[in-house]
Write a protein that holds these residues in place. Sequence first.
Motif, PDB file in Angstrom:
ATOM      1  N   TYR A 670      97.934-127.604 -24.910  1.00 17.16           N
ATOM      2  CA  TYR A 670      97.097-128.569 -24.195  1.00 17.16           C
ATOM      3  C   TYR A 670      95.827-128.741 -25.022  1.00 17.16           C
ATOM      4  O   TYR A 670      94.833-128.056 -24.807  1.00 17.16           O
ATOM      5  CB  TYR A 670      96.781-128.055 -22.793  1.00 17.16           C
ATOM      6  N   HIS A 759      97.996-123.326 -22.796  1.00 16.72           N
ATOM      7  CA  HIS A 759      99.216-124.098 -22.573  1.00 16.72           C
ATOM      8  C   HIS A 759      98.883-125.246 -21.617  1.00 16.72           C
ATOM      9  O   HIS A 759      97.825-125.283 -20.977  1.00 16.72           O
ATOM     10  CB  HIS A 759     100.322-123.214 -22.002  1.00 16.72           C
ATOM     11  N   ARG A 760      99.806-126.184 -21.519  1.00 15.68           N
ATOM     12  CA  ARG A 760      99.550-127.376 -20.722  1.00 15.68           C
ATOM     13  C   ARG A 760      99.310-126.983 -19.264  1.00 15.68           C
ATOM     14  O   ARG A 760     100.067-126.237 -18.667  1.00 15.68           O
ATOM     15  CB  ARG A 760     100.727-128.345 -20.829  1.00 15.68           C
ATOM     16  N   THR A 762      98.601-128.171 -15.285  1.00 15.84           N
ATOM     17  CA  THR A 762      98.908-129.276 -14.372  1.00 15.84           C
ATOM     18  C   THR A 762      98.118-129.176 -13.075  1.00 15.84           C
ATOM     19  O   THR A 762      98.421-129.882 -12.115  1.00 15.84           O
ATOM     20  CB  THR A 762     100.410-129.289 -14.053  1.00 15.84           C
TER      21      THR A 762
END
Length: 873
Positions: A670, A759-760, A762
Amino acid sequence: PGSRSRDQLLQRSRIFPGWTVVLVVGLLTSIHPTQVVGQEDELRGVASDLLNRPVSDAELLGLLRQSGLTPGQIRDRLQASGFSRSAADPYLSVLEGTATVIPQGTDPLPVLQVLAGGSLRQTPGQIPSQRPPPTATPEPPRGPPVFGRDLFARASSQFVPVTGGPAPPDYRLGSGDELVLVLTGDVEQAYRLVVTSEGWIAIPDVGRVFVNGLTLAELDETLFNRLSQAYSGIQPGGGATTFFDVSLGALRTNQVYVIGEVEEPAAYQLSSLSTALTALYWAGGPRVNGSFRNITVNRGNRTVAEIDLYDYLLRGMAQQDIRLEQADVVFVPIAESRVEIDGAVNRPGLYEVKEGEGLRDVLAFAGGTQAQAHLRHVQIDRILPPEDRAPGLDRATLDIPLAAHGADPFVPVLNGDRITVFAVLDETRNRVIISGGVFRPGTYAVEPETRLWDLIDRAGGLLPDAYEGRAQIQRLETDFTRRMIPVSLSRTAAGDPVDNPPIEGLDQILVYAHRELREDRVVSIGGWVRTPGVYPYVEGMTVRDLVLKAGGMRTGAYLGHAEVSRVVISQTRSDTLTGRYQVPLDSSYVFAEGSPNGEPTGQPDVMRREEFVLANLDAVYIRKAPGFEPQSNVIVGGEVLLPGPYSLQTRSDRLTDLIERAGGLTPEAYPEGLQLWRAAPDPGVDTLTAAEIAGRAEGLSQEEVQRLEAAGEIREQLGPVAGPEHRTRVGVDFMNALENPDGSNNILVEPADSIYVPHRITTIEVRGAVGVETQVLFSQGKGLGYYIDQAGGYAKDADKSRARVRYANGEVKTRGSKFLFFGGHVPDPDPGSRITVPQKPPSTGQGLRTTEWVAIFTSIATAAAAIIIASRP
């Protein structure tokens, strides 16, 4: 039943009036007799539970029922233990139903011995200390120690009779003694014979022989007469073909009573060899108020012995001690007269005195006087007898001068006297102390003719650096103050002392040395050396010498020159504080690891005399070479292909350069949330969480992490944690940095920076003054209000105007301020953002005052007028 155990321990029981008895029973046969041997430890535990608990006749009958023994077995065991077969008949009659009550005064001891699995008699080979007597609980100490009491307080076997050898020849046999008769020659037989309660022994093929009251010598003669009648081989002279030998087996026990002022008055079952001292030991000895000198042994209605324990305690004489017989009574009365002695004696304490004993006797009881005793000052603090007292005069103090060798007259002592033997003074009048600049300082004796230089010569003379200009004699005056007498240690041209006054006792002489009158001389070195610090200065020391003292230079030291700062010492005020010198250096100061024999890498041709010589208080500083930079690391972790530490290659390494060297981003990265952490001096800045630290360590092996921890570099390599070292997040727009590598967002990295690519994400985190702190899924195009509504809306105390958003890359934006009644800018969160709604500050409890409202409306009106005027053409 006929066997004898030589391991039976000496026991005692305490008999109480009525039908109760307190005893220690080794085996309670509530368990079947066949199980006794295998369950000995368990039976001891049962006995411990009954320790000092009265056992009624009813309980004793219950134990007999549970024992599993038949009346015949009980009678056989009584006979084998030396008791009458009818000793248990009162109890057996109740069990058999022929009687309903047990006659008062029935002795339960024989039955208890049967239930215990054997008699209480003691064998000559027995070791009584295997089971010591119950230790008396001494009273808490009050006042001075009573002489002799500590001897009985120790749990030892010092008063137990010697039982390892044969009984003495004058030992008289009695009921319960066991005899071992051995026949050899024509007849080979051995018999164990118990003296019955009637005083008989029964010898097979011979019959009954009355032995009660016989000594062992008399027993031999009696047995010879009887055995010679049954065995023809036993005859006097040399023609005998049968021989006999008789010895004691198990000894009988006597029940004796120890009463009076003893720790545990009671009836005791003791060996027939026991004496009065043995009984006193088992009873814990005399109490605090008990007499040690008037102990009596009563037998029947007469006194058979009077014992003075001081003969035993002071001289080891026990001729007054006698062997106890059945039903003897040892009586300890209250001490009639005692005195206390303290001070310079060998054994201070409380002593008992008899009529006719005086001060000299008490001093002898106390072990005599110590070497420092002042016998001309012995003091007695006396409570006056009633006939000598007057109103307000109940005590008197007597000073008694004693002669050194005991030739003084008799000095009587009275009950309650307190004797104090004073010591001589610690002060020695004919000694002086000399200290300082002499070879042997210390204490010396002086005579009336002793003078200063006599004492200096005895002290080894003056040290070479002794200060001869002035010494001091401190003399003790009569009012215990000291007077200073200054003297000179100089000598005349002829070598005679200028001052040589007489010395008196208790004088203190101080001779000063030059080294004591000057401060320590030091130099210091700092900078790029292995051990910077302060070092003692030695005359002639150079910069090279000081570098060697500091362990040599570090790698990367500047060899152009060293800087030396020298203090300017001036008696007048000056603007110049220090002098500055630049001392040339060369490679000979550097010791490389691979140089031959550890020599410098560049040897000077000669040791030049012109090397810079240091002075006291000089400060040397070795600088780092301009072209040398220690290797610096930056940690790159998270969603990169090759996470781990990376060394900076140039001074212009940027953020994207480090990401590129780490292999670029992973598909799960990310980039909008990239975090850059940098050392910050402010301890109040945010620090990495444990999860973020763990994420940074993903690219490192466990061995690498352990190495960093061991080297103390885990903070620099894996990011900041709470503690003395803190880091702050630098807000960067990494996407902008990728698009514009020369822009400001592509920041220059610094040594020890930490880069973390998450990391991505959400979700968006909502915290603070909201309904419920929670994580809300990111929704494209939704603003701040949407996520706050998803968290339950604003709380009552929420400060909506100060709501802020912290983006994943560290950038922080706050809701814009209002203008008049119009709302400000509202930031839109991105994935991974954190929304924080603070609380309103505490209210003071008062609304705006009238003057404040007037000021607000005045400002609004002024602003509106200005707008209208500005809008006119």
